[in-house]
Each structure stands twice: as C-alpha cells, then as structure tokens.
Design a protein around this motif. Sequence first.
Motif, PDB file in Angstrom:
ATOM      1  N   THR A   1      -8.479 -17.724 -22.390  1.00 17.34           N
ATOM      2  CA  THR A   1      -7.050 -18.012 -22.375  1.00 17.34           C
ATOM      3  C   THR A   1      -6.387 -17.236 -21.239  1.00 17.34           C
ATOM      4  O   THR A   1      -6.989 -16.316 -20.665  1.00 17.34           O
ATOM      5  N   ASP A   2      -5.141 -17.571 -20.939  1.00 13.45           N
ATOM      6  CA  ASP A   2      -4.370 -16.752 -20.004  1.00 13.45           C
ATOM      7  C   ASP A   2      -4.300 -15.338 -20.573  1.00 13.45           C
ATOM      8  O   ASP A   2      -4.022 -15.158 -21.764  1.00 13.45           O
ATOM      9  N   GLN A   3      -4.568 -14.378 -19.752  1.00  8.04           N
ATOM     10  CA  GLN A   3      -4.609 -12.970 -20.165  1.00  8.04           C
ATOM     11  C   GLN A   3      -5.751 -12.675 -21.138  1.00  8.04           C
ATOM     12  O   GLN A   3      -5.735 -11.657 -21.835  1.00  8.04           O
ATOM     13  N   GLY A   4      -6.755 -13.565 -21.190  1.00  9.61           N
ATOM     14  CA  GLY A   4      -7.931 -13.306 -22.012  1.00  9.61           C
ATOM     15  C   GLY A   4      -8.726 -12.130 -21.473  1.00  9.61           C
ATOM     16  O   GLY A   4      -8.545 -11.701 -20.321  1.00  9.61           O
ATOM     17  N   THR A   5      -9.630 -11.609 -22.296  1.00  8.53           N
ATOM     18  CA  THR A   5     -10.359 -10.385 -21.964  1.00  8.53           C
ATOM     19  C   THR A   5     -11.863 -10.623 -21.904  1.00  8.53           C
ATOM     20  O   THR A   5     -12.417 -11.316 -22.757  1.00  8.53           O
ATOM     21  N   LEU A   6     -12.482 -10.035 -20.903  1.00  6.68           N
ATOM     22  CA  LEU A   6     -13.938  -9.953 -20.798  1.00  6.68           C
ATOM     23  C   LEU A   6     -14.291  -8.484 -20.997  1.00  6.68           C
ATOM     24  O   LEU A   6     -13.824  -7.623 -20.241  1.00  6.68           O
ATOM     25  N   ALA A   7     -15.075  -8.192 -22.024  1.00  7.29           N
ATOM     26  CA  ALA A   7     -15.429  -6.803 -22.322  1.00  7.29           C
ATOM     27  C   ALA A   7     -16.909  -6.711 -22.654  1.00  7.29           C
ATOM     28  O   ALA A   7     -17.503  -7.654 -23.179  1.00  7.29           O
ATOM     29  N   GLY A   8     -17.500  -5.577 -22.350  1.00  4.47           N
ATOM     30  CA  GLY A   8     -18.908  -5.378 -22.677  1.00  4.47           C
ATOM     31  C   GLY A   8     -19.565  -4.353 -21.786  1.00  4.47           C
ATOM     32  O   GLY A   8     -18.902  -3.469 -21.237  1.00  4.47           O
ATOM     33  N   VAL A   9     -20.885  -4.469 -21.649  1.00  5.73           N
ATOM     34  CA  VAL A   9     -21.642  -3.488 -20.876  1.00  5.73           C
ATOM     35  C   VAL A   9     -22.459  -4.166 -19.772  1.00  5.73           C
ATOM     36  O   VAL A   9     -22.950  -5.287 -19.937  1.00  5.73           O
ATOM     37  N   LEU A  10     -22.562  -3.470 -18.662  1.00  4.46           N
ATOM     38  CA  LEU A  10     -23.393  -3.879 -17.528  1.00  4.46           C
ATOM     39  C   LEU A  10     -24.297  -2.708 -17.175  1.00  4.46           C
ATOM     40  O   LEU A  10     -23.895  -1.544 -17.310  1.00  4.46           O
ATOM     41  N   PHE A  11     -25.500  -2.998 -16.705  1.00  8.22           N
ATOM     42  CA  PHE A  11     -26.357  -1.905 -16.240  1.00  8.22           C
ATOM     43  C   PHE A  11     -25.737  -1.249 -15.011  1.00  8.22           C
ATOM     44  O   PHE A  11     -25.169  -1.929 -14.154  1.00  8.22           O
ATOM     45  N   ALA A  12     -25.843   0.056 -14.950  1.00  7.66           N
ATOM     46  CA  ALA A  12     -25.214   0.832 -13.880  1.00  7.66           C
ATOM     47  C   ALA A  12     -26.237   1.338 -12.870  1.00  7.66           C
ATOM     48  O   ALA A  12     -26.050   2.372 -12.247  1.00  7.66           O
ATOM     49  N   ARG A  13     -27.324   0.607 -12.716  1.00 12.82           N
ATOM     50  CA  ARG A  13     -28.329   0.998 -11.736  1.00 12.82           C
ATOM     51  C   ARG A  13     -29.169  -0.203 -11.354  1.00 12.82           C
ATOM     52  O   ARG A  13     -29.228  -1.201 -12.081  1.00 12.82           O
ATOM     53  N   GLU A  14     -29.801  -0.112 -10.199  1.00  8.55           N
ATOM     54  CA  GLU A  14     -30.758  -1.134  -9.776  1.00  8.55           C
ATOM     55  C   GLU A  14     -32.103  -0.830 -10.428  1.00  8.55           C
ATOM     56  O   GLU A  14     -32.391   0.311 -10.800  1.00  8.55           O
ATOM     57  N   PHE A  15     -32.938  -1.851 -10.553  1.00  8.19           N
ATOM     58  CA  PHE A  15     -34.260  -1.661 -11.147  1.00  8.19           C
ATOM     59  C   PHE A  15     -35.344  -1.818 -10.079  1.00  8.19           C
ATOM     60  O   PHE A  15     -35.212  -2.662  -9.183  1.00  8.19           O
ATOM     61  N   PRO A  16     -36.435  -1.037 -10.183  1.00 10.03           N
ATOM     62  CA  PRO A  16     -37.506  -1.087  -9.173  1.00 10.03           C
ATOM     63  C   PRO A  16     -38.535  -2.172  -9.464  1.00 10.03           C
ATOM     64  O   PRO A  16     -39.721  -1.995  -9.228  1.00 10.03           O
ATOM     65  N   PHE A  17     -38.080  -3.296 -10.021  1.00  9.12           N
ATOM     66  CA  PHE A  17     -38.998  -4.393 -10.345  1.00  9.12           C
ATOM     67  C   PHE A  17     -38.222  -5.697 -10.272  1.00  9.12           C
ATOM     68  O   PHE A  17     -36.985  -5.704 -10.280  1.00  9.12           O
ATOM     69  N   GLU A  18     -38.964  -6.790 -10.220  1.00 10.88           N
ATOM     70  CA  GLU A  18     -38.339  -8.101 -10.229  1.00 10.88           C
ATOM     71  C   GLU A  18     -37.833  -8.400 -11.638  1.00 10.88           C
ATOM     72  O   GLU A  18     -38.565  -8.260 -12.608  1.00 10.88           O
ATOM     73  N   GLY A  19     -36.596  -8.794 -11.742  1.00 10.84           N
ATOM     74  CA  GLY A  19     -36.009  -9.057 -13.059  1.00 10.84           C
ATOM     75  C   GLY A  19     -36.343 -10.442 -13.575  1.00 10.84           C
ATOM     76  O   GLY A  19     -37.085 -11.182 -12.932  1.00 10.84           O
TER      77      GLY A  19
END
Length: 196
Positions: free
Chosen positions: A133-151
Amino acid sequence: MNILDAAYWETRWQGQQTGWDIGEASPPLTHYLENVSDRTTRILIPGAGRAYEALYLHQQGYEQVFVCDWAPSAFNHLRQQAPDFPEEHLLVGDFFELKPPTPFDLLLEQTFFCAIDPKLRPQYVAKAADLLTDQGTLAGVLFAREFPFEGPPFGGTKAVYQPLFATHFDILTMQITPHSIPPRLGNELFIELKKK
C-alpha cells in the motif's frame, strides 16, 4: 550457477537441504512484530518456507497473513501446525508474478532476498514496492556480509543495499540487529523501509 526455479527449490525441500531453516520464527522479526498491534494488518511473507513467522502471527491472532513460496512442499509444516490457517493464503508460485487483488501493509523479509539471483534484486525492490500500500512497510533481515562460495545464499553489505532500496523506499532502519540467533550474530542487518 544453478537455475533457481521452482524445480530447484522443490528438490531442495524434498531432499531436506534446507540450511536456511532455523527451526523457529526469526528472533529479529518476532521482536519487531511485538510492536505491530493491528491484527488486521495485511502481511506477505515471500519465500516463506516452513513459514514459522506466519505460524507465529497466526497464533497471535493476525487474520490477514499470506505466505508465498515456489515449492509446494514448503507449506506442509504450516498446514500440520495450523490446520485452520486459510488455504487461500498459501500462495504457491513466483513472487515476481504475484497479482493480489488488494495490496499488503507489510512485507516481511526472511531469507528470501538472499535466495534470489543478485541480478534480480532491482526487480525484487520494485515488486516489493508494487505489492505494498502507499506508505507500506518492508521489514526483515538481510545478510550483512559476502559469502566465499557460490550461492544461494547470496550475501551483501549495507553499502550495496542502501542505494538499491532507496530507489523505492525511505530507509528508516538498516543496522546490525542484536536479536540474531548465535550463528548469525553480527551478520544480519535489520531493515525497516517505508514505501515512497
């Protein structure tokens, strides 16, 4: 890289190759949800997997919780734990092709963003905004680092995420959360973004 399509994810579920599954609702999300008091809030959880967050919300009395996943097997756990969870709220399909009749107030991010090909991240941001919606929210967690492997999973950094999300959202919060499970402590950014 593997083709990250419905067959890929269903194979992962069938083979119990679900390393992202922490066995419970994500503590950073439950901490955030303690402050969402309106039980009529329309919530979407993409790439929901076993949908622990949806189960948590359902048990708290939220009536408008929707989950989306490519893999039909992903929802078996939710069906077993909450037989009264509305079947029409289980959206088996491609997040990028969702066309709900009514937009959502809140989109919860928990291990979906890190599971998609990084080339699709701009489309993810645009689709998330489109579903809200207008002014809707996206909330949650994201990884805060790169990984040394193919994802998957695919990592990233705050410096990469900020300009990406700023195209469609005002960034209210994007910081390391103290509420992560021990193996992820210091490696998860909690985000709260408001649709522009």
